[in-house]
Design a protein around this motif. Structure first.
Motif: not given
Length: 458
Positions: A323-324, A329-331, A371-373
């Motif tokens: 999760q970190y 990656l969001d940042e 999915e995130k990237t």
């Protein structure tokens, strides 16, 4: 009575793995061509087949063994080289009919093995090697290898045991090769190594004379000099930096990107973000300071594209660690991301680490990071719709297949060949060819690719 030149032996080549292996294959073929050998495009026409193997992951080894088996089945006369050369006993046990096995970048041994298996024709009468050597990539882009080996000892990697410690090339030799490649038609140079940021450390950044002034074997000097190259048309070629560890001096190349002397693109192998995982990987610390630097890079060069790769399911990786990484990656908002499920590699220190992650958890985390990237990539590409950007054309379509409207496949400055996305163009018009760099208007986007048309046709 006319002298009949004997037919030259023909060599086939199967090149697997990374661009560094591809450069090795090009060097081997260039030497063999200069010795009078012909190249064969298929197994049937070859007197000897070379298989340049990859041994980084067990899956890559399996692919290499399959390629060796196929070459033996189709031809029978096979020489093995590359990263799996260190496992000669395994290869010979599985394929006793292999003619020879040599290790990574052992050019002389490979060539000697070919000479033994199929002696060259003596007294070649013509120049068989084009300026710049033989290439396995399209004419308009080239890989520029600046060093071999690596001084890092990452726990998941066996590259140093295969390719050894860092061995940097002389700076003047690298620049001379780059100059020749551009003179021969290269429009895009891709700088590669195991650790581009460490270039020259082993030779204490030894200086050499180049174009009347002194340059050091150092990434910053190399980047500055590559930015001075010009094509036959007087244009600045694209220059991409790959495998760049984020050492402090990397900050110094960002202004060169802002000035248009380097392609605004950095390939940085972060591998993870959570400190406990990075420590287990024996990777350099990667904390909030890196995020601060990325923000500063973007302030200097807003169009910079950053690509990276990450390993999920590393031994000991907890849900909190993963999760970190997702939060990081969001940042970071990286432009291009590749992800890999951790895979034990024979000889890697990571295999002995506690806390093996179950395969189903690896898979679930892999799907989540992709999915995130993909969402980050889609948003970044959508923001480019309506903009005018330069692209390099890789392939032009056939008008007979496209109702007279000629399309093309191209890449933006954010897209390295083979690993990133594409820009699909409509109505490029007649006369365009691979290697042309043109301005296009972006009309649409998806998760990975852009769609558009040349400015003059919009």
């Amino acid at each position: 009575m006319a002298t009949k030149i004997p037919d030259a032996p023909k060599i086939g080549m199967v090149s697997l793995g990374c661009p560094k292996n591809l450069v090795d294959s090009e060097r081997i073929l260039t030497k063999l061509r200069s010795d009078g050998y012909q190249m064969s495009a298929d197994y049937a026409g070859a007197d000897v087949v070379l298989v340049n193997t990859c041994g980084f992951l067990d899956s890559a080894k399996e692919e290499s063994l399959e390629a060796i088996g196929e070459a033996i089945a189709e031809n029978g006369r096979v020489i093995v080289t590359g990263c799996m050369g260190d496992e000669a006993e395994l290869i010979r046990a599985k394929f006793p009919q292999v003619l020879a096995v040599t290790g990574a970048h052992q050019y002389e041994q490979v060539v000697n093995a070919v000479h033994d298996a199929s002696p060259p024709v003596p007294n070649a009468f013509v120049d068989l090697v084009p300026e710049g050597g033989l290439k396995l990539t399209p004419r308009h882009y080239s890989y520029l290898k600046i060093s071999e080996g690596c001084n890092h000892r990452c726990s998941f990697c066996i590259i140093p045991s295969i390719r050894g410690d860092l061995v940097s090339r002389r700076i003047d030799a690298v620049l001379r090769e780059a100059e020749k490649l551009v003179a021969a038609g290269t429009k895009e140079l891709l700088v590669i190594s195991q650790d581009t940021s460490a270039y020259g450390v082993d030779i204490r950044h030894e200086p050499r004379m180049w174009k009347g002034h002194e340059v050091r074997a150092h990434m910053t000097d190399l980047a500055r000099e590559l930015g001075q190259l010009r094509t036959a048309e007087g244009k600045t070629p694209w220059v991409r930096l790959h495998y760049v560890y984020p050492y402090p001096h990397v900050d110094q190349v960002i202004p060169l990107m802002a000035e248009g002397l380097l392609t605004p693109y950095l390939d940085i192998p972060f591998q993870h973000a959570a400190p406990p995982v990075l420590k287990a990987m024996k990777r350099p610390a990667n904390d909030a300071k890196v995020l601060d630097r990325i923000r500063k890079w973007r302030a200097i060069c807003p169009d910079i594209a950053i690509r990276s790769s990450f390993v999920v399911g590393f031994p000991g990786e907890t849900e909190a660690d993963f999760q970190y990484l997702l939060d990081w990656l969001d940042e970071a908002q990286l432009d291009r991301v590749g992800a890999f499920r951790f895979e034990p590699v024979e000889g890697a220190a990571a295999n002995a680490l506690p806390g093996a992650v179950p395969e189903e958890v690896k898979e679930e985390r892999f799907q989540r990071i992709m999915e995130k990237t993909a969402a980050i990539s889609a948003a970044k590409l959508e923001a480019k719709v309506g903009r005018t950007i330069p692209v390099i054309i890789d392939e032009v379509g056939d008008p007979d297949d496209e109702d007279g409207s000629i399309g093309a496949t191209a890449r933006s400055q954010a897209d390295a060949p083979e690993i990133d996305g594409h820009v699909y163009l409509r109505d490029v018009g007649e006369g365009r060819r691979a290697g042309d760099i043109i301005d296009v208007i972006v009309e649409d986007a998806d998760e990975h690719d852009l769609f558009g048309a040349p400015v003059e046709n919009v």
